[in-house]
Design an enzyme around this catalytic site. Structure first.
Site, PDB file in Angstrom:
ATOM      1  N   THR A 155      14.632  11.745  -9.904  1.00 50.94           N
ATOM      2  CA  THR A 155      14.802  10.064  -9.470  1.00 50.94           C
ATOM      3  C   THR A 155      14.332   9.959  -8.247  1.00 50.94           C
ATOM      4  OG1 THR A 155      16.706   8.460  -9.952  1.00 50.94           O
ATOM      5  CG2 THR A 155      16.804  10.633  -8.701  1.00 50.94           C
ATOM      6  N   HIS A 214      27.122  23.880  -9.695  1.00 56.36           N
ATOM      7  CA  HIS A 214      27.742  25.316  -9.473  1.00 56.36           C
ATOM      8  C   HIS A 214      28.128  26.020  -9.659  1.00 56.36           C
ATOM      9  CE1 HIS A 214      27.824  27.597  -6.198  1.00 56.36           C
ATOM     10  NE2 HIS A 214      28.387  27.110  -4.662  1.00 56.36           N
TER      11      HIS A 214
END
Length: 405
Positions: free
Chosen positions: A316, A368
């Site tokens: 993006t 994560h």
């Protein structure tokens, strides 16, 4: 013959759409294949073409949610096509014009000082403070506002002072509601972290300045933008750190040996993320051509569900809007997203000397649960290295051959 037009299925998982806009009115004559409505699904906005020519009768209102397969309008295929606008005007009855007299001016009424009327000096002070005399209680004779009253007056925080206070309530499109739902889910259902780095854009700018004109001339007006460099750098880094190119599925990890790169683009209905398929196999020209094709489809409202399904990683670019730094949100079920930002000349240390270079901050948000710190930081450093040495790491030392010149 009355033809029933039903909502077609935009995709296998879509059971319902919303009528975003009717492009015709009830009773209009429509031609076959003419776009008569825009419908929103939770993935895209699509045009609904007329299946035949005739007089249309609408069976749903704008904003209505209708099931796939439901009837949204009728077309009378035997309805006559109306004559030209000019003939309709000539046949329409003339409306007699009526002379309207101008309203008489209101009589001038002499105004005397009354309760709360300010003195000239007080009036000047109140005007400077943008305070209405009616908001002040005068202490002078007959309630007149004195200069001292005006000096001590303060505007009321809860009282409008003449500015616009209008508001408007509009329903979000189905697409926008789905985007909002996915963004909240990404924040709540992933262990999202963001790591940052910066890139010296001088090498890329040097290559673009040298070859952009030849690239444009050779490839039919196609521009050599930053996105092709970033896409090539990302696909290279994904091969080096495959965990970034994977996603969670319950208790399992799905890893991909291909890179379908979702590119966030701005369209009339908001942010969309069409996918560049197998970007790892595309040349610079191939990446630029595919991005241009998808951006045009998004701009024209022609993007489809298939165009936005199945990406493995997202890029993006908030820099086109002036963003200096941000933490992009993961595009689920993907595990990583790279945020680009604006390019600003800043002083940096080069070989022990201070130099001015065009610099860009880059950000990698990652899940994560599946990507550890070593992989996330290593991935972003690999992207940085490729962007700062594009000739060797992205072009195999030959810019003309890589750009197909």
């Amino acid at each position: 013959m009355i033809l029933e037009m039903k909502v077609p299925s935009p995709g296998e998982s879509i059971k319902e759409v919303e009528i975003a806009t009717w492009l015709v009115k009830d009773g209009d004559y429509v031609e076959k294949d003419q776009a008569i409505a825009e419908v929103d699904s939770d993935k895209a906005t699509l045009e609904l073409p007329a299946e035949a020519s005739g007089i249309i009768t609408l069976k749903a209102e704008e904003g209505d949610a209708v099931a796939v397969g439901a009837v949204v309008c009728l077309i009378d295929t035997e309805g006559a096509k109306p004559t030209s606008v000019e003939s309709q005007k000539s046949e329409s009855p003339k409306v007699e014009e009526k002379k309207v007299e101008a309203p008489k001016a209101a009589p001038v009424v002499a105004v005397s000082y009354a309760t709360s009327a300010p003195s000239p000096a007080a009036r000047k002070i109140l005007d400077e403070k943008n305070i209405q005399p009616t908001d002040i209680i005068g202490t002078g004779k007959d309630g007149r506002i004195t200069k001292e009253d005006a000096v001590n007056a303060t505007p009321s925080m809860g009282t409008p002072t003449g500015g616009s206070r209008a508001s408007e309530r509009t329903k979000l499109s189905m697409l926008r509601r789905k985007v909002a739902e996915r963004l909240v889910a990404a924040k709540n259902e992933t262990a999202m972290l963001t790591t940052f780095n910066e890139v010296n854009m001088t090498p890329i700018n040097t290559l673009r300045n040298e070859y952009k004109d030849a690239f444009k001339a050779k490839h039919g007006g196609l521009g050599l933008g930053y996105m092709s460099f970033f896409t090539k750098a990302v696909t290279r880094a994904l091969k080096m750190y495959p965990d970034v190119n994977s996603m969670m599925d319950g208790d399992h990890k799905i890893a991909f040996d291909f890179a379908d790169i979702s590119i966030a683009v701005s369209g009339p209905k908001g942010l969309m993320v069409p996918v560049v398929r197998n970007a790892e196999n595309l040349t610079f020209r191939g990446v630029e051509a595919d991005i241009k094709r998808l951006a045009i489809k998004a701009r024209d409202g022609q993007i489809t569900v298939d165009d936005m399904t199945g990406g493995t990683f997202t890029i993006t670019n908030g820099g086109v809007f002036g963003s200096m730094l941000s933490t992009p949100i993961i595009n689920p079920p993907q595990s990583g997203i790279l945020g680009m930002h604006n390019i600003i000349e800043r002083p940096i240390a080069v070989n022990g000397k201070v130099e001015i270079h065009p610099m860009m901050y880059v950000a990698l948000s990652y899940d994560h649960r599946i990507i550890d710190g070593r992989e996330s930081v290593g991935f972003l450093v690999a992207v940085k290295e490729a962007l700062e040495n594009p000739l060797e790491l992205l072009m195999d030392g030959n810019a003309k051959r890589a750009l197909e010149l």
